[in-house]
Scaffold this active site. Structure first.
Site, PDB file in Angstrom:
ATOM      1  N   SER A  70     -25.967  13.421 -27.021  1.00  0.00           N
ATOM      2  CA  SER A  70     -25.879  11.960 -27.148  1.00  0.00           C
ATOM      3  C   SER A  70     -24.994  11.645 -28.353  1.00  0.00           C
ATOM      4  O   SER A  70     -24.631  12.533 -29.108  1.00  0.00           O
ATOM      5  CB  SER A  70     -27.281  11.401 -27.388  1.00  0.00           C
ATOM      6  OG  SER A  70     -27.918  12.225 -28.353  1.00  0.00           O
TER       7      SER A  70
ATOM      8  N   LYS B 222     -16.909   2.481 -24.530  1.00  0.00           N
ATOM      9  CA  LYS B 222     -18.138   3.197 -24.182  1.00  0.00           C
ATOM     10  C   LYS B 222     -18.654   2.553 -22.897  1.00  0.00           C
ATOM     11  O   LYS B 222     -19.177   1.455 -22.905  1.00  0.00           O
ATOM     12  CB  LYS B 222     -19.174   3.077 -25.305  1.00  0.00           C
ATOM     13  CG  LYS B 222     -20.418   3.902 -25.042  1.00  0.00           C
ATOM     14  CD  LYS B 222     -21.363   3.907 -26.227  1.00  0.00           C
ATOM     15  CE  LYS B 222     -22.593   4.751 -25.932  1.00  0.00           C
ATOM     16  NZ  LYS B 222     -23.337   4.249 -24.720  1.00  0.00           N
TER      17      LYS B 222
ATOM     18  N   ASP C 243      -2.736   1.201   4.829  1.00  0.00           N
ATOM     19  CA  ASP C 243      -4.085   1.703   5.129  1.00  0.00           C
ATOM     20  C   ASP C 243      -4.157   2.286   6.530  1.00  0.00           C
ATOM     21  O   ASP C 243      -4.827   3.305   6.758  1.00  0.00           O
ATOM     22  CB  ASP C 243      -5.099   0.562   4.999  1.00  0.00           C
ATOM     23  CG  ASP C 243      -5.198   0.050   3.565  1.00  0.00           C
ATOM     24  OD1 ASP C 243      -5.856  -0.974   3.335  1.00  0.00           O
ATOM     25  OD2 ASP C 243      -4.586   0.694   2.671  1.00  0.00           O
ATOM     26  N   ALA C 244      -3.462   1.679   7.473  1.00  0.00           N
ATOM     27  CA  ALA C 244      -3.524   2.140   8.879  1.00  0.00           C
ATOM     28  C   ALA C 244      -2.973   3.561   9.000  1.00  0.00           C
ATOM     29  O   ALA C 244      -3.487   4.375   9.768  1.00  0.00           O
ATOM     30  CB  ALA C 244      -2.753   1.183   9.770  1.00  0.00           C
ATOM     31  N   GLU C 245      -1.948   3.857   8.187  1.00  0.00           N
ATOM     32  CA  GLU C 245      -1.356   5.215   8.227  1.00  0.00           C
ATOM     33  C   GLU C 245      -2.377   6.217   7.675  1.00  0.00           C
ATOM     34  O   GLU C 245      -2.596   7.290   8.241  1.00  0.00           O
ATOM     35  CB  GLU C 245      -0.067   5.231   7.402  1.00  0.00           C
ATOM     36  CG  GLU C 245       0.527   6.600   7.086  1.00  0.00           C
ATOM     37  CD  GLU C 245       1.099   7.295   8.319  1.00  0.00           C
ATOM     38  OE1 GLU C 245       1.016   6.710   9.423  1.00  0.00           O
ATOM     39  OE2 GLU C 245       1.567   8.437   8.189  1.00  0.00           O
TER      40      GLU C 245
ATOM     41  N   LYS D  52     -13.641   9.310 -31.752  1.00  0.00           N
ATOM     42  CA  LYS D  52     -13.730  10.775 -31.840  1.00  0.00           C
ATOM     43  C   LYS D  52     -12.608  11.286 -32.741  1.00  0.00           C
ATOM     44  O   LYS D  52     -11.453  10.874 -32.577  1.00  0.00           O
ATOM     45  CB  LYS D  52     -13.554  11.433 -30.465  1.00  0.00           C
ATOM     46  CG  LYS D  52     -14.670  11.179 -29.489  1.00  0.00           C
ATOM     47  CD  LYS D  52     -14.348  11.822 -28.140  1.00  0.00           C
ATOM     48  CE  LYS D  52     -15.423  11.486 -27.105  1.00  0.00           C
ATOM     49  NZ  LYS D  52     -15.051  12.002 -25.757  1.00  0.00           N
TER      50      LYS D  52
HETATM   51  C1  LIG Z   1      -8.641   1.619   7.679  1.00  0.00           C
HETATM   52  C2  LIG Z   1      -8.537   1.854   6.202  1.00  0.00           C
HETATM   53  C3  LIG Z   1      -8.090   3.069   5.703  1.00  0.00           C
HETATM   54  C4  LIG Z   1      -7.989   3.281   4.324  1.00  0.00           C
HETATM   55  C5  LIG Z   1      -8.327   2.278   3.452  1.00  0.00           C
HETATM   56  C6  LIG Z   1      -8.239   2.452   1.975  1.00  0.00           C
HETATM   57  N1  LIG Z   1      -7.399   3.593   1.614  1.00  0.00           N
HETATM   58  C7  LIG Z   1      -6.047   3.433   1.634  1.00  0.00           C
HETATM   59  C8  LIG Z   1      -5.229   4.458   1.222  1.00  0.00           C
HETATM   60  C9  LIG Z   1      -3.737   4.291   1.235  1.00  0.00           C
HETATM   61  N2  LIG Z   1      -3.248   3.199   1.809  1.00  0.00           N
HETATM   62  O1  LIG Z   1      -3.035   5.144   0.696  1.00  0.00           O
HETATM   63  C10 LIG Z   1      -5.776   5.675   0.770  1.00  0.00           C
HETATM   64  C11 LIG Z   1      -7.150   5.833   0.796  1.00  0.00           C
HETATM   65  C12 LIG Z   1      -7.979   4.780   1.248  1.00  0.00           C
HETATM   66  O2  LIG Z   1      -9.223   4.901   1.302  1.00  0.00           O
HETATM   67  C13 LIG Z   1      -8.773   1.030   3.971  1.00  0.00           C
HETATM   68  C14 LIG Z   1      -9.163  -0.075   3.014  1.00  0.00           C
HETATM   69  C15 LIG Z   1      -8.889   0.835   5.324  1.00  0.00           C
END
Ligand SMILES: Cc1ccc(Cn2cc(C(N)=O)ccc2=O)c(C)c1
Length: 322
Positions: free
Chosen positions: A81, A114, A32-34, A289
């Protein structure tokens, strides 16, 4: 300037791919940090060079300035619908009518849950998400494009080499039960009224004029078909279309299946019925369907509902204790 434009495009593609892995495949390949580091780099670039902002940028997913009101959108193809079936005998009659009208011994069906959410229409031009609308009265709905951009599972740009000039996708916006429970805990903490069920919560979240509120509600989305395709010939079966949508980056429900005859329909109904409480989203039945589009065209529609599809509903339960 040209260098920054190239970097912005590279970041958009990376972030959109990572978002797909995380929200649609549930299989991120980066921490996530990346993601966060790259996201902030794109945000800074767009801040310094506003001309680099594009409609498929993931920075639009956090929500923008509130709208004064929703514009109305006329559906090019009405959002119809589904007729309901409640008893097995009605499902048998459905299959028999189709076998007789098409002269087929055995009919193949595309089947799926559904969803108890909101039907919406999404328009992609050259693969870029440009318009999203609620069902409304079937003929016209509300333009909720800004709110739909915040739905992380909804692709802002289609992927792959089979991208049509114009594609209209139909699907359902849902709130997963875990997000619903957390939202109601937040409502309690704020001393505000709880939402009665995920469908109401999804409807309320999608019809917010402030898309930052929508973004905070963590809505999800499943595609279930197309209403228009120009620039290339789509697959000639419902199941083929669903597999194609999956390759374009659309979230498709993993519970969907393809069965034969009334035995296949009722077997699927029982299978899904037995797992209903374990599904991460609310469903109120299953949808059958006719799979071959040529047979769908033969069968056509009666009044506002297709002859070639029916929703088989579960018996209504006494109010679930939320
Ligand atoms: C700081 C932070 C950044 C991103 C996310 C969640 N997330 C992660 C990714 C990932 N790892 O590929 C991709 C999109 C995203 O929304 C969190 C929870 C926290």
């Amino acid at each position: 300037e040209a260098k920054q434009a190239a970097r912005a495009a590279e970041l958009r593609d990376l972030l959109n791919r990572y978002g797909y892995e995380y929200y649609v495949l549930d299989a991120p390949t980066v921490p996530d940090a990346e993601y966060d580091r790259l996201f902030r780099e794109l945000e800074a670039l767009e801040q310094d060079y506003p001309e680099l902002r594009t409609p498929d940028s993931p920075t639009s997913r956090v929500g923008g300035t509130p709208l004064p009101e929703f514009d109305s959108v006329t559906h090019q193809t009405p959002m119809l619908s589904l007729a309901n079936a409640f008893e097995e005998a009605e499902v048998e009659a459905f299959d028999r009518r189709i076998r007789e009208a098409t002269g087929r011994e055995v009919v193949e069906y595309d089947v799926g849950p559904k969803f108890d959410g909101l039907a919406i229409s999404l328009t992609y031009e050259n693969g870029v998400f440009v318009l999203g609308a609620t069902r409304g009265d079937g003929a016209s709905g509300e333009n909720v494009t800004a709110n739909l951009r915040t739905v992380r599972a909804l692709p802002l740009k289609l992927v792959g080499d089979q991208i049509p000039r114009l594609l209209e996708v139909r699907g359902e916006v849902v709130m997963l039960r875990k997000d619903f429970d957390r939202l109601n805990q937040e409502q309690d903490a704020k001393g505000e009224k709880r939402f009665a069920n995920p469908r109401n919560a999804a409807a309320g979240s999608l019809r917010q004029l402030d898309s930052k509120i929508t973004a905070s509600r963590h809505l999800s989305f499943f595609a279930y078909g197309i209403a228009a395709c120009e620039g290339m010939t789509p697959p000639d079966s419902q199941s083929g279309i669903m597999n194609w949508l999956a390759t374009l980056g659309m979230p498709i429900c993993p519970e969907k299946d393809r069965v034969q005859g009334v035995e296949g329909l009722l077997g699927y109904f029982k299978r899904i019925g037995g797992r209903r409480a374990q599904l991460p989203y609310d469903i109120d039945g299953v949808v059958y369907k006719v799979d071959a589009l040529a047979l769908q065209e033969t069968l056509g529609f009666v009044s506002r509902a297709p002859r070639w599809a029916v929703a088989h509903k579960f018996p209504a339960e006494e109010a679930l204790t939320t």
